[in-house]
Design a protein around this motif. Structure first.
Motif, PDB file in Angstrom:
ATOM      1  N   LEU A 146       0.855  -1.191   0.000  1.00 12.20           N
ATOM      2  CA  LEU A 146       0.000   0.000   0.000  1.00 12.20           C
ATOM      3  C   LEU A 146       0.891   1.241   0.000  1.00 12.20           C
ATOM      4  O   LEU A 146       1.787   1.366   0.837  1.00 12.20           O
ATOM      5  N   LEU A 147       0.635   2.115  -0.948  1.00 17.15           N
ATOM      6  CA  LEU A 147       1.258   3.435  -0.931  1.00 17.15           C
ATOM      7  C   LEU A 147       0.184   4.427  -0.493  1.00 17.15           C
ATOM      8  O   LEU A 147      -0.838   4.573  -1.173  1.00 17.15           O
ATOM      9  N   VAL A 148       0.405   5.055   0.659  1.00 15.06           N
ATOM     10  CA  VAL A 148      -0.608   5.944   1.250  1.00 15.06           C
ATOM     11  C   VAL A 148      -0.080   7.371   1.245  1.00 15.06           C
ATOM     12  O   VAL A 148       1.018   7.639   1.751  1.00 15.06           O
ATOM     13  N   VAL A 149      -0.861   8.276   0.667  1.00 19.60           N
ATOM     14  CA  VAL A 149      -0.495   9.688   0.635  1.00 19.60           C
ATOM     15  C   VAL A 149      -1.714  10.497   1.051  1.00 19.60           C
ATOM     16  O   VAL A 149      -2.804  10.329   0.493  1.00 19.60           O
ATOM     17  N   VAL A 184      -0.482  17.857  -6.987  1.00 22.58           N
ATOM     18  CA  VAL A 184       0.162  16.670  -7.543  1.00 22.58           C
ATOM     19  C   VAL A 184       1.457  16.499  -6.760  1.00 22.58           C
ATOM     20  O   VAL A 184       2.390  17.305  -6.890  1.00 22.58           O
ATOM     21  N   ALA A 185       1.485  15.467  -5.914  1.00 30.07           N
ATOM     22  CA  ALA A 185       2.645  15.234  -5.054  1.00 30.07           C
ATOM     23  C   ALA A 185       3.572  14.220  -5.722  1.00 30.07           C
ATOM     24  O   ALA A 185       3.147  13.116  -6.067  1.00 30.07           O
ATOM     25  N   ASP A 186       4.820  14.616  -5.904  1.00 32.52           N
ATOM     26  CA  ASP A 186       5.826  13.687  -6.429  1.00 32.52           C
ATOM     27  C   ASP A 186       6.483  12.986  -5.242  1.00 32.52           C
ATOM     28  O   ASP A 186       7.360  13.549  -4.577  1.00 32.52           O
ATOM     29  N   VAL A 187       6.020  11.763  -4.981  1.00 28.05           N
ATOM     30  CA  VAL A 187       6.459  11.023  -3.805  1.00 28.05           C
ATOM     31  C   VAL A 187       7.639  10.137  -4.160  1.00 28.05           C
ATOM     32  O   VAL A 187       7.523   9.219  -4.985  1.00 28.05           O
ATOM     33  N   VAL A 188       8.778  10.435  -3.558  1.00 28.48           N
ATOM     34  CA  VAL A 188       9.994   9.658  -3.821  1.00 28.48           C
ATOM     35  C   VAL A 188       9.998   8.410  -2.935  1.00 28.48           C
ATOM     36  O   VAL A 188       9.748   8.483  -1.725  1.00 28.48           O
ATOM     37  N   ILE A 189      10.282   7.258  -3.546  1.00 24.38           N
ATOM     38  CA  ILE A 189      10.462   6.015  -2.802  1.00 24.38           C
ATOM     39  C   ILE A 189      11.963   5.715  -2.775  1.00 24.38           C
ATOM     40  O   ILE A 189      12.559   5.427  -3.821  1.00 24.38           O
ATOM     41  N   PRO A 190      12.596   5.813  -1.621  1.00 27.44           N
ATOM     42  CA  PRO A 190      14.059   5.716  -1.566  1.00 27.44           C
ATOM     43  C   PRO A 190      14.565   4.286  -1.779  1.00 27.44           C
ATOM     44  O   PRO A 190      13.835   3.307  -1.598  1.00 27.44           O
ATOM     45  N   ARG A 191      15.826   4.186  -2.140  1.00 28.24           N
ATOM     46  CA  ARG A 191      16.474   2.891  -2.336  1.00 28.24           C
ATOM     47  C   ARG A 191      16.349   2.026  -1.085  1.00 28.24           C
ATOM     48  O   ARG A 191      16.123   0.808  -1.176  1.00 28.24           O
ATOM     49  N   ALA A 228      13.169   7.452  -7.379  1.00 24.89           N
ATOM     50  CA  ALA A 228      12.416   8.175  -8.408  1.00 24.89           C
ATOM     51  C   ALA A 228      11.033   8.527  -7.867  1.00 24.89           C
ATOM     52  O   ALA A 228      10.483   7.812  -7.043  1.00 24.89           O
ATOM     53  N   PRO A 229      10.460   9.647  -8.319  1.00 21.26           N
ATOM     54  CA  PRO A 229       9.161  10.060  -7.808  1.00 21.26           C
ATOM     55  C   PRO A 229       7.991   9.328  -8.454  1.00 21.26           C
ATOM     56  O   PRO A 229       8.045   8.966  -9.628  1.00 21.26           O
ATOM     57  N   VAL A 230       6.961   9.113  -7.661  1.00 22.43           N
ATOM     58  CA  VAL A 230       5.672   8.631  -8.156  1.00 22.43           C
ATOM     59  C   VAL A 230       4.704   9.813  -8.050  1.00 22.43           C
ATOM     60  O   VAL A 230       4.513  10.362  -6.950  1.00 22.43           O
ATOM     61  N   SER A 231       4.128  10.216  -9.162  1.00 19.03           N
ATOM     62  CA  SER A 231       3.222  11.372  -9.138  1.00 19.03           C
ATOM     63  C   SER A 231       1.830  10.936  -8.673  1.00 19.03           C
ATOM     64  O   SER A 231       1.229  10.037  -9.267  1.00 19.03           O
ATOM     65  N   VAL A 232       1.365  11.608  -7.631  1.00 18.51           N
ATOM     66  CA  VAL A 232       0.071  11.267  -7.041  1.00 18.51           C
ATOM     67  C   VAL A 232      -0.805  12.515  -7.020  1.00 18.51           C
ATOM     68  O   VAL A 232      -0.453  13.529  -6.404  1.00 18.51           O
ATOM     69  N   SER A 233      -1.964  12.457  -7.695  1.00 18.03           N
ATOM     70  CA  SER A 233      -2.910  13.582  -7.704  1.00 18.03           C
ATOM     71  C   SER A 233      -3.824  13.483  -6.493  1.00 18.03           C
ATOM     72  O   SER A 233      -4.438  12.436  -6.254  1.00 18.03           O
ATOM     73  N   LEU A 234      -3.908  14.584  -5.766  1.00 17.28           N
ATOM     74  CA  LEU A 234      -4.669  14.586  -4.510  1.00 17.28           C
ATOM     75  C   LEU A 234      -5.692  15.705  -4.488  1.00 17.28           C
ATOM     76  O   LEU A 234      -5.382  16.854  -4.844  1.00 17.28           O
ATOM     77  N   GLU A 235      -6.910  15.374  -4.069  1.00 18.60           N
ATOM     78  CA  GLU A 235      -7.946  16.379  -3.877  1.00 18.60           C
ATOM     79  C   GLU A 235      -7.693  17.130  -2.568  1.00 18.60           C
ATOM     80  O   GLU A 235      -6.979  16.636  -1.683  1.00 18.60           O
ATOM     81  N   PRO A 236      -8.283  18.317  -2.406  1.00 19.38           N
ATOM     82  CA  PRO A 236      -8.161  19.019  -1.124  1.00 19.38           C
ATOM     83  C   PRO A 236      -8.673  18.133   0.019  1.00 19.38           C
ATOM     84  O   PRO A 236      -9.725  17.496  -0.114  1.00 19.38           O
ATOM     85  N   TYR A 237      -7.943  18.082   1.103  1.00 24.39           N
ATOM     86  CA  TYR A 237      -8.288  17.277   2.285  1.00 24.39           C
ATOM     87  C   TYR A 237      -8.577  15.812   1.901  1.00 24.39           C
ATOM     88  O   TYR A 237      -9.422  15.163   2.494  1.00 24.39           O
ATOM     89  N   GLY A 238      -7.857  15.337   0.910  1.00 25.19           N
ATOM     90  CA  GLY A 238      -8.091  13.978   0.437  1.00 25.19           C
ATOM     91  C   GLY A 238      -6.877  13.094   0.610  1.00 25.19           C
ATOM     92  O   GLY A 238      -5.918  13.436   1.308  1.00 25.19           O
TER      93      GLY A 238
END
Length: 556
Positions: free
Chosen positions: A487-490, A499-506, A538-548
């Protein structure tokens, strides 16, 4: 066992069908919820939300202004009762249940036992309050089993402190309530107590103030709080109160109660809890103890004394509340879980309970939707329990002026009342608003993910914030993984879409053995499917609604 999801219910308010809502109204005017309101249908609806444990608050008989003397229940003096319904934490008989909650007062214990059985049949466990630190001023058990000596029955009232006494006394001094209620207000209800007993919040004089717990008296567990050299402890021989209170726990455990939420547990010495929990768990190994402990420096003492779970109030709750309200950065949540990382499985997370202000109240966020990212983070971050307060899932605002409880953003615990969101949610669902249905849908999805996904209840947790400083102000991201399920939770605490670019580290990729590849993912909140490219650093781009938020599930 999966993750524990506790649903706290203030029992007298939950099923009330009377909508008069008269300020300071009587039982006859405002009505009261009953044990019988928890029908199999209602219990199934609660279970379907992902709930595993029901905390029925206010079950044990407590001081009230309502007259039940025709049933052999002693009346209480209104001068030492808060509100018409009274505080559920001013217990008048540890061996009885609140007659307000019974359809047939004379069969009230049978009705409670039937409720326990119905709850179990619905697939949930039962938690009840145990109030160990204090009792109502006019405590008198009329339902105690044969051979049980009542609290204070054998006390030497001429001594301030004695290990054989159940209470503390002010010898030769009468109780003075002049700072609480004027003689004009009291009328014919002037309450007499001589010698005065010490008040529940460690007020050892005979003149408690309005802000003291003046309606209660402190129980004596062998601690002399007024010793000449400071506080002293007298635990050998075992104080009489220890035996009496342990017997009370065993009484309720025998009725099928699965756990105890222990009120103000830190005001009772840890040595007692070691003694009591050991005796209860020896007979009933599966019973759980939840402690209301606010001092983080004492968390480990009380866990060592037998508590399964403790409120994480001054750490996680206060932090998440501040993040919701924009007073702290989202990344501060990392410091909160790190502070209790060695005892993380013992911490109980929550955003509301009967003591705290409602998220939607003017005193907190003013809008229940703003609490959604806090819900996602608190419920899914660790394996430990999460608690919801009934009405929270519908956006209850707690802004009513009920009587003794004024407009303070909390739902009253002192008055007879009907909570509008609960009435619409469980009694008259046709009246529910679109916003209430929408919020409930989100809560049900998040709580079911928490309760049913192995990645949450059993999996590893990996906080991603240390490599995501660019989103640390208003977003929070982490990974949960069990087996091949990830699960990737943002969560987005901002009032703007991002649009949050979430980096998953090595480190995460190697530690969790994540396959670097394109993976099909489904958002467990919306059902939307997408392909996520997972690659170390590398970043994973995640689109987020307000308060979402997004809860992406990937089968690796």
């Amino acid at each position: 066992m999966g993750k524990i999801i506790i649903y706290q219910i203030f029992t007298r308010l939950f099923g009330n069908r009377t909508t008069a809502c008269i300020e300071s109204g009587t039982l006859e005017e405002n009505g009261c919820g009953k044990f019988d309101d928890f029908t199999p249908t209602v219990l199934k609806r609660i279970k379907d939300m992902g709930v595993t444990h029901l905390w029925y608050t206010g079950v044990i008989r407590h001081a009230t202004a309502t007259d039940y003397s025709k049933y052999g229940i002693p009346c209480q003096n209104p001068s030492v009762v808060k509100g018409k319904a009274g505080s559920p934490y001013a217990i008048t008989d540890y061996y009885d249940v609140d007659p307000d909650l019974a359809s047939d007062v004379e069969r009230r214990m049978e009705e409670f036992e039937a409720l326990v059985e119905r709850t179990h049949k619905a697939g949930m466990k039962v938690i009840m309050d145990f109030v160990p630190n204090h009792v109502a001023r006019q405590y008198k058990s009329v339902c105690r089993p044969d051979g049980v000596r009542d609290l204070g029955e054998d006390d030497n009232k001429g001594m301030h402190f004695s290990t054989v006494n159940n209470f503390y006394y002010c010898p030769d001094c009468a109780l003075d309530l002049s700072d609480v209620v004027s003689s004009a207000d009291a009328g014919d209800n002037t309450y007499m107590e001589c010698p005065a007993k010490a008040t529940g919040n460690d007020c050892f004089g005979n003149r408690p103030g309005r802000n003291d717990w003046y309606e209660t008296v402190k129980l004596n567990y062998g601690v002399d709080y007024c010793d000449a050299g400071g506080r002293s402890f007298h635990f050998d021989p075992i104080p009489d109160t220890w035996n009496k209170m342990t017997d009370i726990l065993l009484f309720w455990a025998a009725k099928g109660v699965d756990g105890f939420r222990c009120d103000m547990a830190e005001m009772v010495p840890a040595a007692f809890w070691t003694w009591a929990t050991d005796k209860v768990k020896y007979r009933y190994p599966d019973k759980i103890f939840i402690g209301e402990v606010y001092d983080p420096n004492r968390y480990r003492d009380y866990i060592g004394a037998g508590f399964d779970y403790l409120y994480d109030k001054v750490g996680m709750y206060d932090c998440v509340r501040d993040v919701i309200c924009g007073r702290r950065r989202a990344s501060d949540i990392t410091y909160m879980w790190q502070a209790t990382d060695d005892i993380r499985s013992h911490m109980l997370y929550f955003l509301e309970n009967h003591d705290e202000q409602r998220i939607a109240s003017d005193f907190f966020a003013g809008d229940a939707e703003k609490g959604i990212p806090g819900l996602i983070v608190s419920a899914l971050m660790q394996k430990n329990p999460f608690m919801v307060y009934a009405g929270q899932e519908f956006g209850e605002r707690g802004m009513d002026k009920e009587g003794f409880s004024g407009v303070d953003g909390r739902t009253t615990i002192f008055d007879y009342w009907t909570v509008g969101t609960l009435y619409r949610g469980f009694v008259n669902r046709r009246k529910q608003t679109v916003a209430e249905k929408h919020l409930y849908d989100i809560y049900a999805k998040v709580l079911n993910v928490a309760a049913n996904e192995k990645a949450v209840s059993e999996g590893e947790f990996f906080d991603l914030m240390y490599v995501n400083g660019h989103i640390a102000d208003r977003q929070y991201a982490f990974i949960r993984k069990a087996g091949n399920e990830l699960l990737l939770v943002v969560a987005n605490f901002s009032d703007k879409p991002v649009v949050a670019d979430v980096v998953i580290p090595r480190h995460a990729v190697d530690y969790l053995r994540i396959d670097e590849n394109n993976h099909e993912a489904v958002d467990m909140l919306s059902g939307d499917k997408c392909v996520l490219k997972v690659k170390a650093d590398a970043p994973v781009s995640v689109s987020l609604e307000p308060y979402g938020g997004k809860i992406y599930k990937i089968n690796l």
